[in-house]
Scaffold this active site. Sequence first.
Site, short mmCIF file in Angstrom:
data_model
loop_
_atom_site.label_atom_id
_atom_site.label_comp_id
_atom_site.label_asym_id
_atom_site.label_seq_id
_atom_site.Cartn_x
_atom_site.Cartn_y
_atom_site.Cartn_z
N ASP A 135 0.96 -1.26 -0.02
CA ASP A 135 0.18 -0.02 -0.09
C ASP A 135 0.77 1.29 -0.02
O ASP A 135 2.06 1.35 0.60
CB ASP A 135 -0.92 0.22 1.07
CG ASP A 135 -2.16 -0.94 1.22
OD1 ASP A 135 -2.19 -1.44 0.08
OD2 ASP A 135 -2.72 -1.05 2.26
N ARG A 186 -1.64 -0.90 -8.27
CA ARG A 186 -2.95 -0.34 -8.11
C ARG A 186 -3.00 1.10 -8.14
O ARG A 186 -2.03 1.89 -7.85
CB ARG A 186 -3.32 -0.78 -6.81
CG ARG A 186 -4.62 -0.21 -6.09
CD ARG A 186 -4.87 -0.19 -4.88
NE ARG A 186 -4.87 -1.37 -4.39
CZ ARG A 186 -4.54 -1.93 -3.01
NH1 ARG A 186 -3.81 -0.94 -2.29
NH2 ARG A 186 -4.49 -3.07 -2.40
P1 FDA Z 1 -14.54 9.42 -4.27
O1 FDA Z 1 -14.01 9.88 -3.09
O2 FDA Z 1 -14.59 10.40 -5.72
O3 FDA Z 1 -16.13 8.67 -4.23
C1 FDA Z 1 -16.95 8.30 -5.23
C2 FDA Z 1 -17.91 7.79 -4.29
O4 FDA Z 1 -17.70 6.35 -3.76
C3 FDA Z 1 -18.93 8.26 -3.43
O5 FDA Z 1 -19.63 9.24 -4.25
C4 FDA Z 1 -19.56 7.48 -2.52
O6 FDA Z 1 -20.23 7.10 -3.13
C5 FDA Z 1 -18.45 6.37 -2.68
N1 FDA Z 1 -17.36 6.55 -1.49
C6 FDA Z 1 -16.07 6.77 -1.51
N2 FDA Z 1 -15.67 6.74 -0.42
C7 FDA Z 1 -16.48 6.29 0.37
C8 FDA Z 1 -16.51 5.81 1.80
N3 FDA Z 1 -15.53 6.21 2.60
N4 FDA Z 1 -17.61 5.67 2.47
C9 FDA Z 1 -19.06 5.40 1.68
N5 FDA Z 1 -19.10 5.54 0.04
C10 FDA Z 1 -17.71 6.13 -0.11
N6 FDA Z 1 -5.40 5.32 -0.66
C11 FDA Z 1 -3.95 5.57 -0.38
O7 FDA Z 1 -3.76 6.70 -0.26
N7 FDA Z 1 -3.03 4.36 -0.54
C12 FDA Z 1 -3.45 3.17 -0.87
O8 FDA Z 1 -2.72 2.17 -0.57
C13 FDA Z 1 -4.95 2.95 -1.17
N8 FDA Z 1 -5.47 1.74 -1.30
C14 FDA Z 1 -7.00 1.48 -1.39
C15 FDA Z 1 -7.08 0.20 -1.80
C16 FDA Z 1 -8.61 0.03 -2.46
C17 FDA Z 1 -8.85 -1.24 -2.88
C18 FDA Z 1 -9.42 1.41 -2.53
C19 FDA Z 1 -10.71 1.28 -3.18
C20 FDA Z 1 -8.86 2.52 -2.21
C21 FDA Z 1 -7.56 2.82 -1.74
N9 FDA Z 1 -7.15 3.88 -1.08
C22 FDA Z 1 -5.85 4.04 -0.87
C23 FDA Z 1 -8.17 4.94 -0.60
C24 FDA Z 1 -8.45 5.93 -2.08
O9 FDA Z 1 -7.25 6.80 -2.04
C25 FDA Z 1 -9.61 6.82 -1.74
O10 FDA Z 1 -9.29 7.65 -0.64
C26 FDA Z 1 -10.77 6.08 -1.77
O11 FDA Z 1 -10.75 4.89 -2.54
C27 FDA Z 1 -12.13 7.22 -1.94
O12 FDA Z 1 -11.80 7.47 -3.22
P2 FDA Z 1 -12.80 6.95 -4.51
O13 FDA Z 1 -11.96 6.82 -5.88
O14 FDA Z 1 -13.48 5.81 -4.08
O15 FDA Z 1 -13.72 8.22 -5.11
#
Ligand code: FDA
Length: 309
Positions: A135, A186
Site C-alpha cells: 500500500d 494499483r
Molecule cells: P470518491 O472519493 O470520488 O468517491 C466516489 C463515490 O464512492 C462517493 O460518491 C461514494 O458514493 C463512494 N465512497 C467513496 N468513499 C467512500 C466511503 N469512505 N464511504 C462510503 N462511500 C464512499 N489510498 C491511499 O492513499 N493508499 C492506498 O494504498 C490505498 N489503497 C486503496 C485500496 C482500495 C482497494 C481502494 C478502493 C482505495 C484505496 N485507497 C488508498 C483509498 C483511495 O485513495 C480513496 O481515498 C478512496 O478510494 C475514495 O476515493 P474514490 O476513488 O472511491 O472516489
Amino acid sequence: MAIGTRLFRSALLAMAGNRAAEALALKYGLRLGARQFVAGETREEALDKVRDLNRKGIEATLDHLGEGIRRMSEAEAYKQEYVRLLEGIRAAGVRSNVSLKPTQMGLALDPDAAYANIREIVAAADRCGNFVRIDMEDSPHTDATIGIARRLHGKGLTNVGTVIQAYLYRSEDDIRRLTAEPMNLRLVKGAYKEPKSLAYPRKPDVDANFRRLAKARLRSGVYTAIATHDETIIRELRLFARREGIDGSAYEFQMLYGIRSALQEQLAAEGCRVRCYVPYGRMWYPYFVRRLAERPANAAFLIRNWIRG
Ligand code: FDA
C-alpha cells in the site's frame, strides 16, 4: 468541495494520527461503527468474509491492519502474521492476495529492516503462488515504498506491486517509469493529508488525473488494479477498454470492504474482475477514520446513531 466539508475532512485526517483518540476508540472495540468497514479482529473472521465474497464471484486482498509502529518488535509480529495469513489463504483455498503497509513493517524506523521484512513476506507469497501489494502511505514514504517494490523486482520477486496516488503531481512520471519495468500497480485517488506543493488540492483535478493515468495504464497492457468507488469513472474506463480492444484479463476493479457492495457484486456478475480490500485486526482506528474522512456523510450517520444509542 465546500469549506466546511474540507475543514471537517482535515480534522478527521488529523484524528487518524491521534494516539489518545485511538486508545479511547479501541476501548470500545468495533462497536463504534467500524464493523461496517472492518471484517473482524481475527484472521479466521476475515477468511470467512473472503469465502462469502468468493461465492459472489469477488476476489479479495486481505490487510492485517497496523501502521506507524513505534518499535521494530511490532514489525516482527506483523511479519509473522502475514506469513501465517498467506499459509491460511492457501489452506482455506480462498481467492485472495494480501496488502500491507510499509510503516507497519518498520519503514519509518529502520528502512533496511523494513525491506528485509517485506522481502520475507513476498518470498512466502511466492512459495504459496500468491501476490503482495505494498500500500502507499503519505508522501514522506513514497520514494522508499516504490524503491522497495523495485528492489524486490530486481531480485526476481515479481509477485509484488505497489500503489500510485492520482492526487500527487509526481504520479505521471512514476507511472511511466514503473510501466516500462513493467510493474503491476494499483491506482487510487489518495487518502492522506498532503500539501498543495505536492498534491492537487481540488477534487476535479484529482479525478481528471485518475482518468488520465488509468487510461495510460490500460493502453500499456501492464496489469492494473483500478481502485475506486466512483461509478462514473468505472463506467468510462470500461467503455474505454472496450473501444481500445483491451482484454479484461489486463485489469481489475478494486473497492473497499463495506463500500458500494452492490456495485462490486454487479460488476462481478457482468464479468468484470473485481477484488475487495478486506481489512482485519485490532488496529482498525486510523483506517476507520480515513474512511470517515473520505465521506463526511459517514461520520454524520454514525454520530446520529450513537446519539440515538
Ligand atoms: P470518491 O472519493 O470520488 O468517491 C466516489 C463515490 O464512492 C462517493 O460518491 C461514494 O458514493 C463512494 N465512497 C467513496 N468513499 C467512500 C466511503 N469512505 N464511504 C462510503 N462511500 C464512499 N489510498 C491511499 O492513499 N493508499 C492506498 O494504498 C490505498 N489503497 C486503496 C485500496 C482500495 C482497494 C481502494 C478502493 C482505495 C484505496 N485507497 C488508498 C483509498 C483511495 O485513495 C480513496 O481515498 C478512496 O478510494 C475514495 O476515493 P474514490 O476513488 O472511491 O472516489
